[in-house]
Write a protein that holds these residues in place. Structure first.
Motif, PDB file in Angstrom:
ATOM      1  N   SER A 144      31.771  79.434 -33.143  1.00  0.00           N
ATOM      2  CA  SER A 144      30.513  80.016 -33.630  1.00  0.00           C
ATOM      3  C   SER A 144      29.289  79.363 -33.014  1.00  0.00           C
ATOM      4  CB  SER A 144      30.445  79.914 -35.155  1.00  0.00           C
ATOM      5  OG  SER A 144      31.466  80.684 -35.758  1.00  0.00           O
ATOM      6  N   THR A 145      29.309  78.033 -32.909  1.00  0.00           N
ATOM      7  CA  THR A 145      28.126  77.305 -32.442  1.00  0.00           C
ATOM      8  C   THR A 145      28.505  76.242 -31.412  1.00  0.00           C
ATOM      9  OG1 THR A 145      28.301  75.558 -34.116  1.00  0.00           O
ATOM     10  CG2 THR A 145      27.110  77.565 -34.742  1.00  0.00           C
ATOM     11  N   VAL A 146      27.497  75.709 -30.738  1.00  0.00           N
ATOM     12  CA  VAL A 146      27.733  74.618 -29.795  1.00  0.00           C
ATOM     13  C   VAL A 146      28.349  73.417 -30.511  1.00  0.00           C
ATOM     14  CG1 VAL A 146      26.599  72.934 -28.281  1.00  0.00           C
ATOM     15  CG2 VAL A 146      25.941  75.346 -28.182  1.00  0.00           C
ATOM     16  N   GLU A 147      27.877  73.124 -31.716  1.00  0.00           N
ATOM     17  CA  GLU A 147      28.425  71.998 -32.483  1.00  0.00           C
ATOM     18  C   GLU A 147      29.901  72.219 -32.787  1.00  0.00           C
ATOM     19  OE1 GLU A 147      25.544  73.514 -33.093  1.00  0.00           O
ATOM     20  OE2 GLU A 147      24.254  71.864 -32.423  1.00  0.00           O
ATOM     21  N   ASP A 148      30.277  73.461 -33.113  1.00  0.00           N
ATOM     22  CA  ASP A 148      31.692  73.784 -33.311  1.00  0.00           C
ATOM     23  C   ASP A 148      32.459  73.593 -32.003  1.00  0.00           C
ATOM     24  OD1 ASP A 148      31.320  74.475 -35.976  1.00  0.00           O
ATOM     25  OD2 ASP A 148      30.939  76.583 -35.514  1.00  0.00           O
ATOM     26  N   GLY A 149      31.792  73.894 -30.894  1.00  0.00           N
ATOM     27  CA  GLY A 149      32.410  73.703 -29.585  1.00  0.00           C
ATOM     28  C   GLY A 149      32.697  72.247 -29.300  1.00  0.00           C
ATOM     29  N   PHE A 150      31.750  71.371 -29.652  1.00  0.00           N
ATOM     30  CA  PHE A 150      31.973  69.932 -29.491  1.00  0.00           C
ATOM     31  C   PHE A 150      33.188  69.484 -30.294  1.00  0.00           C
ATOM     32  CE2 PHE A 150      27.171  69.181 -28.716  1.00  0.00           C
ATOM     33  CZ  PHE A 150      27.333  69.480 -27.372  1.00  0.00           C
ATOM     34  N   ARG A 151      33.287  69.974 -31.530  1.00  0.00           N
ATOM     35  CA  ARG A 151      34.431  69.596 -32.370  1.00  0.00           C
ATOM     36  C   ARG A 151      35.738  70.116 -31.776  1.00  0.00           C
ATOM     37  NH1 ARG A 151      30.495  70.103 -36.544  1.00  0.00           N
ATOM     38  NH2 ARG A 151      30.737  72.367 -36.639  1.00  0.00           N
ATOM     39  N   ARG A 152      35.682  71.340 -31.245  1.00  0.00           N
ATOM     40  CA  ARG A 152      36.888  71.891 -30.634  1.00  0.00           C
ATOM     41  C   ARG A 152      37.305  71.070 -29.417  1.00  0.00           C
ATOM     42  NH1 ARG A 152      39.603  74.830 -27.184  1.00  0.00           N
ATOM     43  NH2 ARG A 152      41.191  76.155 -28.138  1.00  0.00           N
ATOM     44  N   VAL A 153      36.335  70.718 -28.587  1.00  0.00           N
ATOM     45  CA  VAL A 153      36.593  69.915 -27.402  1.00  0.00           C
ATOM     46  C   VAL A 153      37.271  68.593 -27.773  1.00  0.00           C
ATOM     47  CG1 VAL A 153      35.471  68.509 -25.639  1.00  0.00           C
ATOM     48  CG2 VAL A 153      34.808  70.894 -25.921  1.00  0.00           C
ATOM     49  N   ARG A 154      36.738  67.926 -28.774  1.00  0.00           N
ATOM     50  CA  ARG A 154      37.214  66.591 -29.123  1.00  0.00           C
ATOM     51  C   ARG A 154      38.559  66.599 -29.845  1.00  0.00           C
ATOM     52  NH1 ARG A 154      33.493  62.444 -28.884  1.00  0.00           N
ATOM     53  NH2 ARG A 154      31.349  62.992 -28.373  1.00  0.00           N
ATOM     54  N   ASP A 155      38.731  67.523 -30.787  1.00  0.00           N
ATOM     55  CA  ASP A 155      39.888  67.441 -31.668  1.00  0.00           C
ATOM     56  C   ASP A 155      40.980  68.479 -31.424  1.00  0.00           C
ATOM     57  OD1 ASP A 155      38.884  65.228 -33.037  1.00  0.00           O
ATOM     58  OD2 ASP A 155      37.700  66.490 -34.383  1.00  0.00           O
ATOM     59  N   ILE A 156      40.679  69.509 -30.624  1.00  0.00           N
ATOM     60  CA  ILE A 156      41.692  70.520 -30.323  1.00  0.00           C
ATOM     61  C   ILE A 156      42.091  70.491 -28.850  1.00  0.00           C
ATOM     62  CG2 ILE A 156      42.190  72.996 -30.275  1.00  0.00           C
ATOM     63  CD1 ILE A 156      40.455  73.318 -32.730  1.00  0.00           C
TER      64      ILE A 156
END
Length: 213
Positions: A144-156
């Protein structure tokens, strides 16, 4: 794939393609990886085109790399360089190639790309160099958002990639980002692409199926 899910992903992709266009990026949608590969090969990677790529499970899983190997493009593969001199020559060819192929670690509904890199070679070619960039991304990469993208990058995305690359990092052991400074860290660079500086240089192929990490 369930037809309702497919229809929803197609509708979402159409929204994203419009948002990509606002950001000077060209978007496409394919229901299957086979359809995506066929479109890329027929429309872009035609006979004689020079091609290079960044490490990506999506490129392999989709069958695109196998199609290129059987096609008539000129493929520049940095892993084939044996000596430092050969690698230097290969890099010069890559940065001047017709197409750079990659996936993306995340893409927002609004069309922003979020990518990580250890040494920066992949994100550097995304930002500058090859005449065109083709991004092949399953709809599992959408956030949904860039912040969600950061979380996806780091943890998924990062934990399985460190395992794949045999890296000695906290996320390879725990499955979660440890915000580390390890010599094996693959998160040295985190780049957000909010628009393409050159109109339609970046082409995003969205695939309804899941691809990569």
């Amino acid at each position: 794939m369930d037809q309702n899910k497919l229809a929803a992903r197609k509708n979402l992709a159409e929204t994203m393609i419009k948002n990509l266009a606002k950001r000077n990026m060209e978007g496409f949608f394919a229901e299957t990886k086979e359809e995506a590969v066929q479109l890329i090969m027929e429309k872009f990677l035609t006979t004689g085109k020079t091609v290079c790529f960044g490490g990506s499970m999506s490129l392999t899983e989709s069958g695109l790399m196998a199609a290129i190997a059987e096609g008539d493009c000129v493929l520049y593969d940095r892993t084939k360089a044996v000596t430092p001199e050969e690698l230097k020559d290969m890099k010069a060819k890559m940065i001047n190639s017709d197409y750079f192929l990659m996936s993306t670690n995340a893409i927002t509904v609004e069309g922003e790309l979020i990518n990580i890199d250890g040494r920066g070679n992949r994100v550097s070619y995304l930002c500058y160099g090859p005449e065109h960039v083709i991004i092949l991304a399953g709809m599992n990469k959408v956030v949904s958002t860039v912040e969600d993208g950061f979380r996806r990058v780091r943890d998924i995305a990062s934990p399985p990639n460190t395992v794949r690359l045999n890296k000695n990092t906290p996320c390879a052991e725990t499955g979660r980002c440890g915000d580390c400074y390890s010599e094996d860290c693959i998160c040295s660079q985190i780049v957000v692409t909010r628009r393409s500086g050159e109109k339609n240089r970046i082409k995003v192929m969205l695939v309804a199926e899941e691809l990569g990490y």
